[in-house]
Design an enzyme around this catalytic site. Sequence first.
Site, PDB file in Angstrom:
ATOM      1  N   ALA A 201       0.676  -0.845  -0.451  1.00  0.00           N
ATOM      2  CA  ALA A 201      -0.068   0.214  -0.352  1.00  0.00           C
ATOM      3  C   ALA A 201       0.802   1.401   0.265  1.00  0.00           C
ATOM      4  O   ALA A 201       0.516   2.399  -0.126  1.00  0.00           O
ATOM      5  CB  ALA A 201      -0.772  -0.349   1.243  1.00  0.00           C
TER       6      ALA A 201
ATOM      7  N   CYS B 147      15.626  -0.012   1.570  1.00  0.00           N
ATOM      8  CA  CYS B 147      15.721  -0.911   2.506  1.00  0.00           C
ATOM      9  C   CYS B 147      17.354  -1.329   2.520  1.00  0.00           C
ATOM     10  O   CYS B 147      17.778  -1.930   4.054  1.00  0.00           O
ATOM     11  CB  CYS B 147      15.029  -2.196   2.135  1.00  0.00           C
ATOM     12  SG  CYS B 147      14.116  -2.351   0.927  1.00  0.00           S
TER      13      CYS B 147
HETATM   14  N1  PLP Z   1       9.221  -5.621  -3.399  1.00  0.00           N
HETATM   15  C1  PLP Z   1       9.522  -4.490  -4.091  1.00  0.00           C
HETATM   16  C2  PLP Z   1      10.385  -4.154  -5.308  1.00  0.00           C
HETATM   17  C3  PLP Z   1       9.863  -3.323  -3.177  1.00  0.00           C
HETATM   18  O1  PLP Z   1       9.966  -1.992  -4.398  1.00  0.00           O
HETATM   19  C4  PLP Z   1       9.545  -3.004  -1.853  1.00  0.00           C
HETATM   20  C5  PLP Z   1       9.633  -2.214  -1.162  1.00  0.00           C
HETATM   21  O2  PLP Z   1      10.655  -1.176  -1.415  1.00  0.00           O
HETATM   22  C6  PLP Z   1       8.955  -3.977  -1.167  1.00  0.00           C
HETATM   23  C7  PLP Z   1       9.136  -5.609  -2.043  1.00  0.00           C
HETATM   24  C8  PLP Z   1       8.373  -4.614   0.548  1.00  0.00           C
HETATM   25  O3  PLP Z   1       7.573  -3.358   0.649  1.00  0.00           O
HETATM   26  P1  PLP Z   1       7.682  -3.496   1.927  1.00  0.00           P
HETATM   27  O4  PLP Z   1       7.560  -2.317   2.570  1.00  0.00           O
HETATM   28  O5  PLP Z   1       5.370  -3.474   2.301  1.00  0.00           O
HETATM   29  O6  PLP Z   1       7.813  -4.790   2.767  1.00  0.00           O
END
Ligand code: PLP
Length: 402
Positions: free
Chosen positions: A227, A352
């Site tokens: 979201a 991340c």
């Molecule tokens: N997958 C992708 C391609 C993303 O860019 C991200 C977030 O940066 C995620 C997964 C992880 O999302 P969430 O923050 O909802 O865990």
Amino acid sequence: MKRVYLDYAASTPVDKRVLTAMAPYYNERFANAGSAHWFGQQAAAGIFEAREKLARAINTTYEQIIFTGSATEANNLAIQGLLRQLRGGAFKIDGKPRIIISAIEHQSVLKLAEELARQEEIDLVYLPVNHAGVVEISKLKNLLNERTVLVSVMLANSEIGTIQPIGKIAKIISDFRDSCFRGNDTGGSNKSNNVVYPLFHTDAVQGLQYLKCDVEELGVDMMTLSAHKIYGPKGVGALYVKNRSWLKPIIMGGEREWGLRGGTESTATIVGFGVAAAINEKMRAAETERVLELRDHFWKEFKKILPKAQLNGSLKDRLPHNLNIYFPGWPSQDLAIELDLMGVSASVGSACVAKVAESSYVVEALGYKDDRATSSLRFTLGRPTKKSDVDFVLEVFKKRFE
Ligand code: PLP
């Protein structure tokens, strides 16, 4: 001091309409959606509506949506949930199950798959990526074998924004399934309990805002969504799964989310997700065009300021809001800090890993031999970005580089 945020791929602000829709679920409709009484059913109705909204956005039905606490968890559910089901004997394999992923997947897929391979749970195989940041689909056919249970390729990359040929990959997988069937229908076939392996999963977290994520058109079996990348709240994700019996839960507890995820549902954020998805569908076409124009203006003018800079990844097969730029000779961490002090907030890699990374694993995976992976920054535009913001950023670049 003016500040411009150009990190919308990391997260977006919550749309005011989304906040308004969420608010009642924090007080008057606060009850536990698992409760049978009237109050509980008010909350459950909110979740049901959100499930329908999200399902509509990706052209499926509400029974195929599993809400999770994040897209990271949804990716974990897709992979670990499938392996758990397989361990229960859903599919007899001689040897380790094979999982194929690209080397530019989000860390929540990459790290998990690498850990599973380290523990000797899976045979992990990478689908190569070319210089332009697009997976080499011609290599896929030879990587598929009768032990392959899953192929996971993201719809669009988080760092360089490159769009992957998901429809074409789905076709290769579907042809492979058909050929296994025909040649090998008794014993050792890759069909079991009406599941035909390998399943095809896509992480569409970065794609949903700008690309149509129709699960039928794309031909995927599972799809991950989040979201907070589409102006909804943080802490809520979803997994689309064509057939829920393919998975087992990875978070054990109460029988929530069709028995696939324990834990009381986060009603307000789920409601917010549904509304954000519905708004996003309405805004997509116009917003894509608007952002693309701004992004192209940014890149054209930027090249005049620093002609030796280069783009990482294809410009053509790319999300419209993304520029990932190689600054030859400039360490990305230092440059990111300098620009931030001048009012431009961009990122090194994806959020991340950005705080710790000195090198981008995505840029590295494109196979460059130079210092690209340690000298690249990501700029991502969003709904609040105006032309005056881009022009301000260009002025900052002029001050810094000219
Ligand atoms: N997958 C992708 C391609 C993303 O860019 C991200 C977030 O940066 C995620 C997964 C992880 O999302 P969430 O923050 O909802 O865990």
